[in-house]
Scaffold this motif. Structure first.
Motif, PDB file in Angstrom:
ATOM      1  N   VAL A   1       0.847  -1.199   0.000  1.00 35.89           N
ATOM      2  CA  VAL A   1       0.000   0.000   0.000  1.00 35.89           C
ATOM      3  C   VAL A   1       0.882   1.249   0.000  1.00 35.89           C
ATOM      4  O   VAL A   1       1.861   1.327   0.752  1.00 35.89           O
ATOM      5  CB  VAL A   1      -0.931   0.047   1.227  1.00 35.89           C
ATOM      6  CG1 VAL A   1      -1.799   1.309   1.187  1.00 35.89           C
ATOM      7  CG2 VAL A   1      -1.807  -1.197   1.297  1.00 35.89           C
ATOM      8  N   LEU A   2       0.524   2.195  -0.844  1.00 35.93           N
ATOM      9  CA  LEU A   2       1.101   3.535  -0.821  1.00 35.93           C
ATOM     10  C   LEU A   2      -0.028   4.497  -0.493  1.00 35.93           C
ATOM     11  O   LEU A   2      -0.967   4.642  -1.277  1.00 35.93           O
ATOM     12  CB  LEU A   2       1.727   3.887  -2.173  1.00 35.93           C
ATOM     13  CG  LEU A   2       2.217   5.332  -2.343  1.00 35.93           C
ATOM     14  CD1 LEU A   2       3.337   5.650  -1.357  1.00 35.93           C
ATOM     15  CD2 LEU A   2       2.678   5.580  -3.787  1.00 35.93           C
ATOM     16  N   SER A   3       0.045   5.138   0.669  1.00 36.36           N
ATOM     17  CA  SER A   3      -1.009   6.049   1.115  1.00 36.36           C
ATOM     18  C   SER A   3      -0.424   7.410   1.439  1.00 36.36           C
ATOM     19  O   SER A   3       0.676   7.508   2.001  1.00 36.36           O
ATOM     20  CB  SER A   3      -1.702   5.490   2.365  1.00 36.36           C
ATOM     21  OG  SER A   3      -2.567   6.465   2.942  1.00 36.36           O
ATOM     22  N   GLU A   4      -1.196   8.442   1.133  1.00 34.69           N
ATOM     23  CA  GLU A   4      -0.769   9.796   1.495  1.00 34.69           C
ATOM     24  C   GLU A   4      -0.565   9.926   2.999  1.00 34.69           C
ATOM     25  O   GLU A   4       0.305  10.677   3.447  1.00 34.69           O
ATOM     26  CB  GLU A   4      -1.797  10.830   1.026  1.00 34.69           C
ATOM     27  CG  GLU A   4      -1.392  12.246   1.407  1.00 34.69           C
ATOM     28  CD  GLU A   4      -2.381  13.304   0.983  1.00 34.69           C
ATOM     29  OE1 GLU A   4      -1.998  14.480   0.986  1.00 34.69           O
ATOM     30  OE2 GLU A   4      -3.535  12.965   0.659  1.00 34.69           O
ATOM     31  N   GLU A   5      -1.341   9.190   3.769  1.00 37.12           N
ATOM     32  CA  GLU A   5      -1.360   9.387   5.218  1.00 37.12           C
ATOM     33  C   GLU A   5      -0.512   8.382   5.988  1.00 37.12           C
ATOM     34  O   GLU A   5      -0.622   8.307   7.214  1.00 37.12           O
ATOM     35  CB  GLU A   5      -2.809   9.339   5.728  1.00 37.12           C
ATOM     36  CG  GLU A   5      -3.714  10.373   5.099  1.00 37.12           C
ATOM     37  CD  GLU A   5      -3.208  11.801   5.291  1.00 37.12           C
ATOM     38  OE1 GLU A   5      -2.643  12.086   6.369  1.00 37.12           O
ATOM     39  OE2 GLU A   5      -3.363  12.618   4.361  1.00 37.12           O
TER      40      GLU A   5
ATOM     41  N   ARG B   1       9.088   1.172   1.452  1.00 41.77           N
ATOM     42  CA  ARG B   1       9.768   1.023   0.174  1.00 41.77           C
ATOM     43  C   ARG B   1       9.715  -0.400  -0.382  1.00 41.77           C
ATOM     44  O   ARG B   1      10.078  -0.627  -1.542  1.00 41.77           O
ATOM     45  CB  ARG B   1      11.229   1.467   0.316  1.00 41.77           C
ATOM     46  CG  ARG B   1      11.391   2.867   0.881  1.00 41.77           C
ATOM     47  CD  ARG B   1      10.914   3.927  -0.064  1.00 41.77           C
ATOM     48  NE  ARG B   1      11.874   4.209  -1.106  1.00 41.77           N
ATOM     49  CZ  ARG B   1      11.730   5.146  -2.030  1.00 41.77           C
ATOM     50  NH1 ARG B   1      10.622   5.882  -2.052  1.00 41.77           N
ATOM     51  NH2 ARG B   1      12.650   5.355  -2.945  1.00 41.77           N
ATOM     52  N   SER B   2       9.243  -1.340   0.420  1.00 44.41           N
ATOM     53  CA  SER B   2       9.083  -2.698  -0.108  1.00 44.41           C
ATOM     54  C   SER B   2       8.059  -2.733  -1.238  1.00 44.41           C
ATOM     55  O   SER B   2       8.021  -3.691  -2.018  1.00 44.41           O
ATOM     56  CB  SER B   2       8.685  -3.667   1.002  1.00 44.41           C
ATOM     57  OG  SER B   2       7.393  -3.364   1.502  1.00 44.41           O
ATOM     58  N   ARG B   3       7.249  -1.688  -1.335  1.00 42.38           N
ATOM     59  CA  ARG B   3       6.262  -1.630  -2.422  1.00 42.38           C
ATOM     60  C   ARG B   3       6.941  -1.673  -3.786  1.00 42.38           C
ATOM     61  O   ARG B   3       6.330  -2.119  -4.779  1.00 42.38           O
ATOM     62  CB  ARG B   3       5.419  -0.363  -2.298  1.00 42.38           C
ATOM     63  CG  ARG B   3       6.200   0.926  -2.520  1.00 42.38           C
ATOM     64  CD  ARG B   3       5.321   2.163  -2.429  1.00 42.38           C
ATOM     65  NE  ARG B   3       6.092   3.396  -2.454  1.00 42.38           N
ATOM     66  CZ  ARG B   3       6.547   3.995  -3.566  1.00 42.38           C
ATOM     67  NH1 ARG B   3       6.292   3.475  -4.749  1.00 42.38           N
ATOM     68  NH2 ARG B   3       7.240   5.121  -3.495  1.00 42.38           N
ATOM     69  N   LEU B   4       8.174  -1.192  -3.864  1.00 49.46           N
ATOM     70  CA  LEU B   4       8.864  -1.132  -5.151  1.00 49.46           C
ATOM     71  C   LEU B   4       9.166  -2.520  -5.708  1.00 49.46           C
ATOM     72  O   LEU B   4       9.389  -2.682  -6.908  1.00 49.46           O
ATOM     73  CB  LEU B   4      10.158  -0.330  -5.016  1.00 49.46           C
ATOM     74  CG  LEU B   4       9.963   1.143  -4.615  1.00 49.46           C
ATOM     75  CD1 LEU B   4      11.305   1.811  -4.368  1.00 49.46           C
ATOM     76  CD2 LEU B   4       9.163   1.899  -5.672  1.00 49.46           C
ATOM     77  N   ASP B   5       9.189  -3.523  -4.834  1.00 48.55           N
ATOM     78  CA  ASP B   5       9.414  -4.902  -5.262  1.00 48.55           C
ATOM     79  C   ASP B   5       8.117  -5.711  -5.296  1.00 48.55           C
ATOM     80  O   ASP B   5       8.146  -6.910  -5.592  1.00 48.55           O
ATOM     81  CB  ASP B   5      10.408  -5.587  -4.321  1.00 48.55           C
ATOM     82  CG  ASP B   5      11.765  -4.917  -4.337  1.00 48.55           C
ATOM     83  OD1 ASP B   5      12.237  -4.586  -5.434  1.00 48.55           O
ATOM     84  OD2 ASP B   5      12.338  -4.698  -3.253  1.00 48.55           O
TER      85      ASP B   5
ATOM     86  N   ASN C   1       3.761   3.888  -8.796  1.00 48.98           N
ATOM     87  CA  ASN C   1       4.640   3.060  -7.968  1.00 48.98           C
ATOM     88  C   ASN C   1       6.102   3.311  -8.317  1.00 48.98           C
ATOM     89  O   ASN C   1       6.892   2.381  -8.488  1.00 48.98           O
ATOM     90  CB  ASN C   1       4.312   1.571  -8.072  1.00 48.98           C
ATOM     91  CG  ASN C   1       4.950   0.780  -6.935  1.00 48.98           C
ATOM     92  OD1 ASN C   1       5.048   1.265  -5.801  1.00 48.98           O
ATOM     93  ND2 ASN C   1       5.389  -0.425  -7.221  1.00 48.98           N
ATOM     94  N   GLN C   2       6.463   4.577  -8.383  1.00 48.78           N
ATOM     95  CA  GLN C   2       7.830   4.992  -8.639  1.00 48.78           C
ATOM     96  C   GLN C   2       8.569   5.236  -7.321  1.00 48.78           C
ATOM     97  O   GLN C   2       7.944   5.496  -6.285  1.00 48.78           O
ATOM     98  CB  GLN C   2       7.840   6.265  -9.474  1.00 48.78           C
ATOM     99  CG  GLN C   2       7.144   6.123 -10.818  1.00 48.78           C
ATOM    100  CD  GLN C   2       7.812   5.093 -11.709  1.00 48.78           C
ATOM    101  OE1 GLN C   2       8.971   5.245 -12.101  1.00 48.78           O
ATOM    102  NE2 GLN C   2       7.093   4.018 -12.021  1.00 48.78           N
ATOM    103  N   PRO C   3       9.902   5.189  -7.323  1.00 51.39           N
ATOM    104  CA  PRO C   3      10.648   5.465  -6.086  1.00 51.39           C
ATOM    105  C   PRO C   3      10.307   6.820  -5.473  1.00 51.39           C
ATOM    106  O   PRO C   3      10.162   6.943  -4.256  1.00 51.39           O
ATOM    107  CB  PRO C   3      12.106   5.402  -6.538  1.00 51.39           C
ATOM    108  CG  PRO C   3      12.090   4.479  -7.720  1.00 51.39           C
ATOM    109  CD  PRO C   3      10.785   4.752  -8.416  1.00 51.39           C
TER     110      PRO C   3
END
Length: 263
Positions: free
Chosen positions: A71-75, A80-84, A230-232
């Motif tokens: 999950v990438l959330s504003e809050e 950074r595991s999302r990148l994989d 889903n960029q760094p």
């Protein structure tokens, strides 16, 4: 193609209808929660409380329903595991916080998007105060065009670019709050295009872009490139979402303005 390959389509719908339904249901239910909060008395900062409650709800539901997804959330802090990760949910629990805090305003939203292996795959934008949820679950062609070419722009910080575009295209400018609200106004025929420059992040546009593309709208960044998710660095500072009938004229105007600025 790699997840960051510029040739990859921005939106490839997931073949699992449950993902589309989940995005729709999560955005809609978080919106109900926010409406209930908005009616509670005594909050000194309802927008901050709305961000917190909606984020907690969405994270809890995603952990229960899609425990293997990132999950990438504003809050929330960026994990950074999302990148994989193969699958990443990109959420904005309350887009348009200022408007949420103003009684009677409807131009705030909840954004829920799913990214899979390089492309957006599902999304939903709920406009709770307007009683509407737009998503990739149930799609239809865009509504009829507005009678006059209309550009949706930020209510609080409209970019100078929009004024230049309006002059070039003889268009009117309609200020509005949430990015999701503006994008869905293009979809519903209130506006011809939503143009933004000057700062946003992936969570501001992921769900609106997924929904817009699923419903037949056109999307690009101001330089003509495709938005990538889903960029760094999750900064994604500019965007244009347009109705098909106005796309050629708008894209030509954007390119002409960019060329002029580069001289």
């Amino acid at each position: 193609m790699s997840p960051t390959d510029d040739r990859a389509p921005v939106y490839i719908p997931t073949q699992d209808p449950a993902d589309h339904q989940l995005a729709h249901r999560l955005a809609e239910t978080a919106g109900v929660l926010l409406l209930a909060l908005r009616s509670e008395p005594g909050h000194t900062n309802p927008s901050a409380e709305g961000d917190r409650r909606s984020n907690e709800f969405l994270l809890a539901r995603l952990a229960a329903d899609r425990p293997g997804d990132a999950v990438l959330s504003e809050e929330s802090a960026d994990d950074r595991s999302r990148l994989d990760a193969r699958r990443v949910w990109i959420i904005d629990p309350l887009d348009g916080s200022c408007e949420f805090g103003e009684a009677g305003r409807t131009d705030w939203a909840v954004h829920v998007a799913l990214w899979i292996e390089g492309s957006l795959a599902a999304g939903a934008v709920a406009l709770p105060a307007a009683g509407q949820t737009f998503s990739t679950w149930q799609t239809a062609p865009p509504c009829p065009d507005p009678e006059q070419l209309t550009l949706l722009a930020s209510r609080s910080r409209p970019p100078a670019l929009v004024g230049d575009l309006a002059e070039r295209l003889s268009a009117r400018i309609q200020p509005m709050g949430s990015a999701g609200a503006k994008a869905m106004a293009v979809l519903s025929g209130t506006g011809s295009a939503y143009v933004h420059a000057g700062g946003q992040y992936e969570w501001d546009s992921a769900a609106p872009v997924a929904v817009a593309l699923a419903h037949g709208l056109r999307v690009r960044r101001l330089d003509g490139s495709a938005p990538r998710y889903n960029q760094p660095d999750p900064s994604l500072p500019d965007l244009a979402i347009c109705r098909p009938s106005a796309a050629e004229e708008l894209w030509d105007a954007l390119d002409a303005l960019a060329s002029h600025a580069g001289r």
